[in-house]
Design an enzyme around this catalytic site. Sequence first.
Site, PDB file in Angstrom:
ATOM      1  N   SER A  96     -15.792   6.760  30.612  1.00  0.00           N
ATOM      2  CA  SER A  96     -14.961   5.990  31.525  1.00  0.00           C
ATOM      3  C   SER A  96     -14.885   4.578  30.957  1.00  0.00           C
ATOM      4  O   SER A  96     -15.899   3.912  30.786  1.00  0.00           O
ATOM      5  CB  SER A  96     -15.591   5.984  32.918  1.00  0.00           C
ATOM      6  OG  SER A  96     -14.967   4.989  33.698  1.00  0.00           O
TER       7      SER A  96
ATOM      8  N   ASP B 216     -16.117  -0.865  41.701  1.00  0.00           N
ATOM      9  CA  ASP B 216     -14.715  -1.265  41.705  1.00  0.00           C
ATOM     10  C   ASP B 216     -14.019  -0.964  43.029  1.00  0.00           C
ATOM     11  O   ASP B 216     -13.183  -1.742  43.489  1.00  0.00           O
ATOM     12  CB  ASP B 216     -13.980  -0.619  40.524  1.00  0.00           C
ATOM     13  CG  ASP B 216     -14.405  -1.250  39.193  1.00  0.00           C
ATOM     14  OD1 ASP B 216     -14.722  -2.449  39.196  1.00  0.00           O
ATOM     15  OD2 ASP B 216     -14.423  -0.551  38.171  1.00  0.00           O
TER      16      ASP B 216
HETATM   17  N1  ARG Z   1     -20.282  -1.491  35.663  1.00  0.00           N
HETATM   18  C1  ARG Z   1     -19.289  -2.457  35.415  1.00  0.00           C
HETATM   19  C2  ARG Z   1     -18.895  -3.167  36.678  1.00  0.00           C
HETATM   20  O1  ARG Z   1     -19.201  -2.694  37.726  1.00  0.00           O
HETATM   21  C3  ARG Z   1     -18.083  -1.867  34.717  1.00  0.00           C
HETATM   22  C4  ARG Z   1     -17.240  -0.929  35.501  1.00  0.00           C
HETATM   23  C5  ARG Z   1     -16.160  -0.424  34.661  1.00  0.00           C
HETATM   24  N2  ARG Z   1     -15.273   0.447  35.359  1.00  0.00           N
HETATM   25  C6  ARG Z   1     -14.910   1.612  34.866  1.00  0.00           C
HETATM   26  N3  ARG Z   1     -14.120   2.313  35.578  1.00  0.00           N
HETATM   27  N4  ARG Z   1     -15.351   2.066  33.740  1.00  0.00           N
HETATM   28  O2  ARG Z   1     -18.295  -4.195  36.665  1.00  0.00           O
END
Ligand code: ARG
Length: 401
Positions: free
Chosen positions: A175, A124
């Site tokens: 998370s 992210d």
């Molecule tokens: N692994 C997934 C992605 O990179 C989900 C990430 C979700 N973010 C979080 N902060 N839980 O798209």
Amino acid sequence: MTERIVLAYSGGLDTSVAIGWIGEATGAEVIAVAVDVGQGGESLETIRQRALGCGAVEAYVADASDEFANEYCMPTLKANALYQGHYPLVSAISRPVIVKHLVKAAREFGATTVAHGCTGKGNDQVRFEVGIQTLGPDLKCIAPVRDLALTRDKAIAFAEEKGLPIETTKKNPYSIDQNVWGRAVETGYLEDIWNAPTKDIYDYTATPEFPPAPDEVTISFEAGVPVAIDGVKVTPLQAIKELNRRAGAQGVGRIDVVEDRLVGIKSREIYEAPGAMALITAHKHLEDITIEREQARFKATVGQRWSELVYDGQWFSPLKRSLDAFIEDTQRYVTGDIRMVLHGGQAIVNGRRSETSLYDFDLATYDTGDTFDQSMARGFIELWGMSAKVASGRDIRVAGK
Ligand code: ARG
């Protein structure tokens, strides 16, 4: 003039503390930016008040749920996008829409820097910062968790010390990121990849072991976009929500995978995307009858590449834009109805009809009245196999020497 920083604000503990933390570390004024992408939960007004209560000088809140559904979820559907064959890009597609609003807020409030709450280990951070670099090349980026040592423990201590209007006792070991396209759960107990997810992890889907009676649904598409459910007109947002409810009740769209992050780490993820998975399944089946074979085969490759680009934070890149144009062109005839049964964790298509279908009953039928001239097949097969036959002759010749 005091420097200003816009912060991607969720209303949770970490970003609430980040407001004051950034202020103390940089001396800047912080503007909280909260974007509704259909994540549910608290109202934007509640979130705005909390941001101000935590020391933000301004709060920018935007209901982007229709924008997200129309401009982010629909392209994902048209691409049948599943990263590594599984993940419908839930979080990956929400970052670019949040980025748009962050840049807009930065312009509105005269900020020079954008802040987000991501760690230094995930995808992210990349999606936020690559997006910011593209849409606002003059803007700087900062991530307090990664760059200003804001750990969970320090966040709790800070919130208690300053008496911030936020709960610090509610302990969630996971998370979680969620929006209308789905929900992502990671960390904690799930990091042992042999551990099966416990029931409490799920929120968008009911356990499929004890499903209610089968639910038959007809989804109508126009040029690749859902326009009606059981004959009732819907917007893309309504279509996703309605199928989240109905497919979710049947336990459709649970995904448990270990995926390859862009930063080189393999990570365990649990996703729930009932509406997205039902829609992608229906859409793919409609494409099966409306898209010509070679175009369809090539589109599958394009969809895969598109998914990787989006996963990797390249939403605003030139290649992604070019692939969008190709995908859009393939959707011209993807119009018609798909009937599917939602039950026991599955969404199974059992009927399709389209005015623009390429399915030709008279060609396909094995009954009398078939218009296909079977005598053409012999010559076709002879020529089709010619090249391999010549090569095989060569193999025998060389091996014999
Ligand atoms: N692994 C997934 C992605 O990179 C989900 C990430 C979700 N973010 C979080 N902060 N839980 O798209």
